[in-house]
Structure formats: structure tokens, C-alpha cells
Design a protein around this motif. Structure first.
Motif, PDB file in Angstrom:
ATOM      1  N   GLY A   1      -6.398  10.862 -50.899  1.00 50.51           N
ATOM      2  CA  GLY A   1      -5.850   9.655 -51.513  1.00 50.51           C
ATOM      3  C   GLY A   1      -6.687   8.451 -51.124  1.00 50.51           C
ATOM      4  O   GLY A   1      -7.858   8.581 -50.735  1.00 50.51           O
ATOM      5  N   PHE A   2      -6.094   7.269 -51.203  1.00 53.87           N
ATOM      6  CA  PHE A   2      -6.798   6.032 -50.887  1.00 53.87           C
ATOM      7  C   PHE A   2      -6.260   5.460 -49.575  1.00 53.87           C
ATOM      8  O   PHE A   2      -5.146   4.923 -49.529  1.00 53.87           O
ATOM      9  CB  PHE A   2      -6.620   5.018 -52.019  1.00 53.87           C
ATOM     10  CG  PHE A   2      -7.131   5.513 -53.347  1.00 53.87           C
ATOM     11  CD1 PHE A   2      -8.483   5.480 -53.638  1.00 53.87           C
ATOM     12  CD2 PHE A   2      -6.254   6.035 -54.293  1.00 53.87           C
ATOM     13  CE1 PHE A   2      -8.962   5.947 -54.859  1.00 53.87           C
ATOM     14  CE2 PHE A   2      -6.712   6.501 -55.508  1.00 53.87           C
ATOM     15  CZ  PHE A   2      -8.072   6.464 -55.797  1.00 53.87           C
ATOM     16  N   PRO A   3      -7.020   5.588 -48.476  1.00 57.26           N
ATOM     17  CA  PRO A   3      -6.557   5.130 -47.155  1.00 57.26           C
ATOM     18  C   PRO A   3      -6.525   3.608 -47.055  1.00 57.26           C
ATOM     19  O   PRO A   3      -7.361   2.907 -47.641  1.00 57.26           O
ATOM     20  CB  PRO A   3      -7.593   5.733 -46.199  1.00 57.26           C
ATOM     21  CG  PRO A   3      -8.820   5.920 -47.030  1.00 57.26           C
ATOM     22  CD  PRO A   3      -8.350   6.237 -48.417  1.00 57.26           C
ATOM     23  N   LEU A   4      -5.561   3.104 -46.293  1.00 55.38           N
ATOM     24  CA  LEU A   4      -5.337   1.660 -46.214  1.00 55.38           C
ATOM     25  C   LEU A   4      -6.419   0.922 -45.431  1.00 55.38           C
ATOM     26  O   LEU A   4      -6.587  -0.288 -45.615  1.00 55.38           O
ATOM     27  CB  LEU A   4      -3.972   1.376 -45.568  1.00 55.38           C
ATOM     28  CG  LEU A   4      -2.739   1.929 -46.274  1.00 55.38           C
ATOM     29  CD1 LEU A   4      -1.481   1.412 -45.593  1.00 55.38           C
ATOM     30  CD2 LEU A   4      -2.739   1.577 -47.753  1.00 55.38           C
ATOM     31  N   HIS A   5      -7.150   1.622 -44.543  1.00 56.84           N
ATOM     32  CA  HIS A   5      -8.087   0.889 -43.699  1.00 56.84           C
ATOM     33  C   HIS A   5      -9.327   0.395 -44.462  1.00 56.84           C
ATOM     34  O   HIS A   5     -10.191  -0.256 -43.877  1.00 56.84           O
ATOM     35  CB  HIS A   5      -8.488   1.713 -42.469  1.00 56.84           C
ATOM     36  CG  HIS A   5      -9.208   2.994 -42.770  1.00 56.84           C
ATOM     37  ND1 HIS A   5      -8.549   4.175 -42.989  1.00 56.84           N
ATOM     38  CD2 HIS A   5     -10.523   3.277 -42.854  1.00 56.84           C
ATOM     39  CE1 HIS A   5      -9.433   5.144 -43.198  1.00 56.84           C
ATOM     40  NE2 HIS A   5     -10.637   4.610 -43.124  1.00 56.84           N
ATOM     41  N   TYR A   6      -9.414   0.689 -45.758  1.00 57.70           N
ATOM     42  CA  TYR A   6     -10.479   0.120 -46.581  1.00 57.70           C
ATOM     43  C   TYR A   6     -10.036  -1.204 -47.231  1.00 57.70           C
ATOM     44  O   TYR A   6     -10.791  -1.802 -47.995  1.00 57.70           O
ATOM     45  CB  TYR A   6     -10.903   1.110 -47.662  1.00 57.70           C
ATOM     46  CG  TYR A   6     -11.792   2.216 -47.122  1.00 57.70           C
ATOM     47  CD1 TYR A   6     -13.176   2.112 -47.164  1.00 57.70           C
ATOM     48  CD2 TYR A   6     -11.237   3.345 -46.542  1.00 57.70           C
ATOM     49  CE1 TYR A   6     -13.993   3.115 -46.663  1.00 57.70           C
ATOM     50  CE2 TYR A   6     -12.035   4.349 -46.031  1.00 57.70           C
ATOM     51  CZ  TYR A   6     -13.413   4.230 -46.086  1.00 57.70           C
ATOM     52  OH  TYR A   6     -14.214   5.224 -45.571  1.00 57.70           O
ATOM     53  N   TYR A   7      -8.839  -1.618 -46.907  1.00 59.45           N
ATOM     54  CA  TYR A   7      -8.282  -2.852 -47.475  1.00 59.45           C
ATOM     55  C   TYR A   7      -7.939  -3.821 -46.339  1.00 59.45           C
ATOM     56  O   TYR A   7      -7.647  -3.392 -45.226  1.00 59.45           O
ATOM     57  CB  TYR A   7      -7.031  -2.532 -48.307  1.00 59.45           C
ATOM     58  CG  TYR A   7      -7.308  -1.574 -49.435  1.00 59.45           C
ATOM     59  CD1 TYR A   7      -7.753  -2.029 -50.676  1.00 59.45           C
ATOM     60  CD2 TYR A   7      -7.154  -0.200 -49.244  1.00 59.45           C
ATOM     61  CE1 TYR A   7      -8.025  -1.147 -51.706  1.00 59.45           C
ATOM     62  CE2 TYR A   7      -7.432   0.690 -50.278  1.00 59.45           C
ATOM     63  CZ  TYR A   7      -7.866   0.216 -51.504  1.00 59.45           C
ATOM     64  OH  TYR A   7      -8.135   1.104 -52.517  1.00 59.45           O
TER      65      TYR A   7
END
Length: 302
Positions: free
Chosen positions: A235-241
Motif C-alpha cells: 500500500g502507500f506508507p504514511l512516512h512518505y507524507y
């Protein structure tokens, strides 16, 4: 003839009257006053316009949009793409899918780890989903922010490293999916399983935005086969935001998810829909890419 000469004289006299020293019916003094009037008039208009723009610019931030209320976060994009939103090819014909694999290779170029070695620009944030990576305020003088590395090797068989055809030659095509960039947007994972299909509920994690693909039409049930997901936590991990924008985050790389259709029914065109799930991510059937996308997928063989 005399009448013609009289008309000619009247016209010439209007352009320049040598007796009264008038040009087009006005003296030099009159023309000077008109010119001065319009010079002042249009000068004032220009000053008001420039002043208004300058005042407006003072309210804007160079790094963060002042208003984002008209942005519907976020769009979900996929590669490869086509104008008709169709991905139809013959696995036995290289020419039928060559344009797709080329687009994927070009897109994944920046995700080669060799291009992410500069420690002043990139950092290793790990391969497990974590919480948001705050890198300071938008108004601070920290300067350019570092970006988390994202190696295309995380995409497994859809990375193009071992299989440069991205599964197309075997009839197992891959899609590379990303969430579009929105400055300072923090996607929120789903708090419950109520809005998530039962077959995707196991994907829910505290620091991950899950994605799930299925057949859009009921008559295609069972034709899609197994769908595999590759990436950090699938999925899309939050630590890239959050994303800090082009000025503060010029080397930013979005996290990717690779989707592979490993045993799709051949010689049949299937409408596939993929969605991401989050508390502040919404879908709209009128917007093809708002939190979702659908694509006609057809794997054919000779």
C-alpha cells in the motif's frame, strides 16, 4: 471637376489646416492636453492594477498554497496509461505491448537506487510502514528537505529489473500505481473495516493506505483471477507524507504500488477497478481518477 477639387481641398484641410495650424481638427495645444489626460488616466489604472497584484502577492506563501479548498484529494494514477483508458495487448506480439513497457521503464527511471545515493537529498526511511515524516514548517529556513528513498526493487517482478517486459510477455501484466502529489496532504488510514471490501480487510494497518482491485462488472466475476500487490506493505506508507512542494522537496519520490494480474482470463476484455481506502480519501464516479481508477484490461493470445 470644380466640385471634386473642392472636396479634395476639404479633406486635405481637415488633415492639416495650415491657416489655423490644426492637425485633424485640433491644435498642438489641444493634442497635448488630450495626450496628457490619457497618459495620467491610464497611468493611474496601471498603478492600481500593479498595486493590487503586489498586495495579493504579499498574502501568498512561496512554499505552501494559501487555499486548497477546491482540491479533491487525492487522484490515483496508473502506468501505463492510454487515451481510451484501455490496456489491451497480445502477449505473443511484442509490438502490441512495447509502448506500455517503454512508458513503465521511463517512469521508474528516478526510482533506480543509483539515482538516490546523495545523502544530502535522500535518506533511508526503512521498508516498513511508519507514521508521517515531519520535516519542519513550510515557513522555516531549514531549506530543501530530504526525501525518503524508494527503490523500484520493492516492486518485485513488476520492477523491470529481472523481467524487462513487466509480465506482459507472459500474459501477467503489471500496473504501477501512485497517489498524486498534494502539498501538505496527510492521508489518513481507515479507522474501521466498514467501508472496505471483505477480501481487502486484512490489509488495514495503522500506518498504511491500502489499495484493492476487483472486477467492476458483475458478469466479469471470476475472470480477473489472482491479483498480487508489491511495495511497502502492499500500500502507500504514511512516512512518505507530507509532500513539501517543488521548491522545498524537489527530489521527492512518491511511494508506489505494483499490481500484477497473474492468471487473468485470456481473450476476454475485463473492466477492472482499483480503489484506495482512507478516512480523508473520497471517490467520485464522475471523476475517473479521484481515489480510484478503472481500466479495460484485455490479455489476448494468438
Amino acid at each position: 471637376m470644380p466640385s471634386q477639387n473642392k472636396d479634395d481641398g476639404g479633406w486635405k484641410s481637415f488633415v492639416w489646416n495650415s491657416e489655423k495650424k490644426e492637425f485633424l481638427g485640433r491644435t498642438g495645444s489641444s493634442w497635448s492636453k488630450i495626450f496628457l489626460f490619457y497618459l495620467i488616466f491610464y497611468g493611474c489604472l496601471a498603478g492600481i492594477f500593479i498595486g493590487t497584484i503586489q498586495v495579493l502577492l504579499l498574502t501568498l506563501n512561496d512554499y505552501k498554497p494559501t487555499w486548497q479548498d477546491r482540491v479533491a484529494p487525492p487522484g490515483l494514477s496508473h502506468f501505463p496509461r492510454s487515451d481510451k483508458n484501455e490496456l489491451i495487448f497480445n502477449s505473443d506480439d511484442v509490438e502490441s505491448y512495447l509502448k506500455y513497457t517503454k512508458v513503465m521503464k521511463d517512469f521508474l527511471g528516478p526510482y533506480d537506487l543509483e539515482n538516490q545515493k546523495d545523502q544530502m537529498k535522500f535518506e533511508d526511511c526503512g521498508d516498513q510502514p511508519q507514521t508521517y515524516k515531519n520535516r519542519g514548517d513550510f515557513e522555516s529556513d531549514v531549506g530543501v528537505r530530504k526525501a525518503c528513498q524508494f527503490s523500484k526493487a520493492l516492486l518485485g517482478p513488476c520492477s523491470g529489473i529481472d523481467d524487462r517486459d513487466f509480465g506482459f510477455s507472459e500474459g501477467k501484466p503489471c500496473l504501477i500505481v501512485k497517489l498524486n502529489r498534494i502539498v501538505n496532504f496527510r492521508p489518513k488510514p481507515p479507522m474501521s473495516n466498514e467501508t472496505i471490501p471483505e477480501e481487502a480487510q486484512h490489509k488495514v494497518q495503522s500506518h498504511l493506505i491500502p489499495i484493492h482491485c476487483t472486477n467492476k462488472k458483475e458478469e466479469d466475476a471470476g475472470k480477473l483471477g489472482e491479483v498480487k500487490y508489491y511495495g511497502i506493505g502492499e500500500g502507500f506508507p504514511l512516512h512518505y507524507y507530507p509532500y513539501y512542494g517543488k521548491l522545498l522537496h524537489p527530489q521527492y519520490l512518491q511511494p508506489l504500488v505494483a499490481i500484477q494480474f497473474v492468471n487473468i482470463t485470456v481473450n476476454t476484455d475485463i473492466r477492472v477497478e482499483c480503489k484506495v481506502y482512507g478516512d480523508n480519501i473520497y471517490t467520485n464516479e464522475k471523476d475517473r481518477y479521484q481515489g480510484r481508477f478503472d481500466i479495460k484490461l484485455g490479455v489476448h493470445k494468438s
